[in-house]
Design an enzyme around this catalytic site. Sequence first.
Site, PDB file in Angstrom:
ATOM      1  N   ARG A 220       1.998 -11.790   5.576  1.00  0.00           N
ATOM      2  CA  ARG A 220       3.457 -11.921   5.624  1.00  0.00           C
ATOM      3  C   ARG A 220       4.074 -11.408   6.924  1.00  0.00           C
ATOM      4  O   ARG A 220       5.290 -11.530   7.122  1.00  0.00           O
ATOM      5  CB  ARG A 220       4.073 -11.238   4.405  1.00  0.00           C
ATOM      6  CG  ARG A 220       3.658 -11.947   3.112  1.00  0.00           C
ATOM      7  CD  ARG A 220       4.352 -11.417   1.895  1.00  0.00           C
ATOM      8  NE  ARG A 220       5.800 -11.600   1.947  1.00  0.00           N
ATOM      9  CZ  ARG A 220       6.625 -11.186   0.996  1.00  0.00           C
ATOM     10  NH1 ARG A 220       6.148 -10.560  -0.057  1.00  0.00           N
ATOM     11  NH2 ARG A 220       7.918 -11.374   1.111  1.00  0.00           N
TER      12      ARG A 220
ATOM     13  N   PRO B  18       0.834  -1.214   0.000  1.00  0.00           N
ATOM     14  CA  PRO B  18       0.000   0.000   0.000  1.00  0.00           C
ATOM     15  C   PRO B  18       0.868   1.263   0.000  1.00  0.00           C
ATOM     16  O   PRO B  18       1.835   1.351   0.745  1.00  0.00           O
ATOM     17  CB  PRO B  18      -0.788  -0.117   1.309  1.00  0.00           C
ATOM     18  CG  PRO B  18      -0.691  -1.549   1.713  1.00  0.00           C
ATOM     19  CD  PRO B  18       0.610  -2.047   1.166  1.00  0.00           C
ATOM     20  N   GLU B  19       0.510   2.195  -0.873  1.00  0.00           N
ATOM     21  CA  GLU B  19       1.215   3.477  -0.932  1.00  0.00           C
ATOM     22  C   GLU B  19       0.254   4.564  -0.446  1.00  0.00           C
ATOM     23  O   GLU B  19      -0.827   4.255   0.052  1.00  0.00           O
ATOM     24  CB  GLU B  19       1.681   3.744  -2.370  1.00  0.00           C
ATOM     25  CG  GLU B  19       2.575   2.626  -2.918  1.00  0.00           C
ATOM     26  CD  GLU B  19       3.041   2.878  -4.351  1.00  0.00           C
ATOM     27  OE1 GLU B  19       3.147   4.050  -4.751  1.00  0.00           O
ATOM     28  OE2 GLU B  19       3.302   1.898  -5.066  1.00  0.00           O
TER      29      GLU B  19
ATOM     30  N   HIS C 152      -5.127 -14.809   9.247  1.00  0.00           N
ATOM     31  CA  HIS C 152      -3.954 -13.951   9.453  1.00  0.00           C
ATOM     32  C   HIS C 152      -4.262 -12.725  10.314  1.00  0.00           C
ATOM     33  O   HIS C 152      -3.558 -11.730  10.237  1.00  0.00           O
ATOM     34  CB  HIS C 152      -3.336 -13.510   8.127  1.00  0.00           C
ATOM     35  CG  HIS C 152      -3.120 -14.635   7.163  1.00  0.00           C
ATOM     36  ND1 HIS C 152      -2.197 -15.633   7.404  1.00  0.00           N
ATOM     37  CD2 HIS C 152      -3.705 -14.929   5.980  1.00  0.00           C
ATOM     38  CE1 HIS C 152      -2.226 -16.495   6.381  1.00  0.00           C
ATOM     39  NE2 HIS C 152      -3.121 -16.104   5.515  1.00  0.00           N
TER      40      HIS C 152
END
Length: 270
Positions: free
Chosen positions: A112, A2-3, A93
């Site tokens: 991750r 994400p930016e 997750h």
Amino acid sequence: MPELPEVETIARGLAATTVGKHIHAIDVFLPKMLITPNKQKINILLGDSITAVSRRAKYVVLNLASGRRLAIHLRMTGRLIFYPNTDVSRPPHTHVSFTFTDGSQLHFADMRQFGRLRLIDVSETWDADGGIEPLSPEFTAEYLWGLLHAHRAQLKNLLLNQNYISGLGNIYVCEALWQARLSPIKLTHTVSRPAATRLHRAIVQILEKAIAARGTSIDDYVDSRGNAGTFQHSLQVYGRTNKPCFRCKDRIVRTIQAQRGTWSCPSCQK
Ligand SMILES: [Zn+2]
């Protein structure tokens, strides 16, 4: 990853759904995802309430009534998902979840596990990585020109450096350089004033369009309600290996720059 537009979209979504809610319970399933000052317990936030949600750089910042803040960095695959209902089973997750007094929940999930949730105490100063916000009034064409000429770096590498400009990542830097007709490997101190002005305009326009499109969903990104963004349909160069340039019809090439895939047009980006 994400930016700025994706993080801004998540922050706006959470501002609309979580402000005013009181924290009833906090479940931590993976403690390494938390950073807390002086080994303070996250449970100090029980009973606290969310007064505002904002974005700084690539962080979502939850501001609490106590004056404490939670700054969340999503890194590669982090997600902040709000569930309005009480009957939520924990999504895969999920590492930290907040349950509010009305039964709604906020889950911090990350496949991750590179993301982090940082508790900032009342007396603590914190300011992300220190780069200028590209959508702030202080970020002008003149400022960008000065920044470029204070360094001798490849253009793309400088734009990605969070110590200089906050929130730009690989997608939007590739897009901005294409729009400004500048090569990603051009050396920063050789950029002319008109070119710096073009680049400034491109950065601001692309970020604003991407926010309006609720971000780019190519890999894992979804907003705070689990919905994909739409800016992937507007990309001009990112990911378009061997496809014709929308401006000059030459083929887009993919190169590796600083270990990252870089897309550009060899004919019209000089
Ligand atoms: Zn071209």
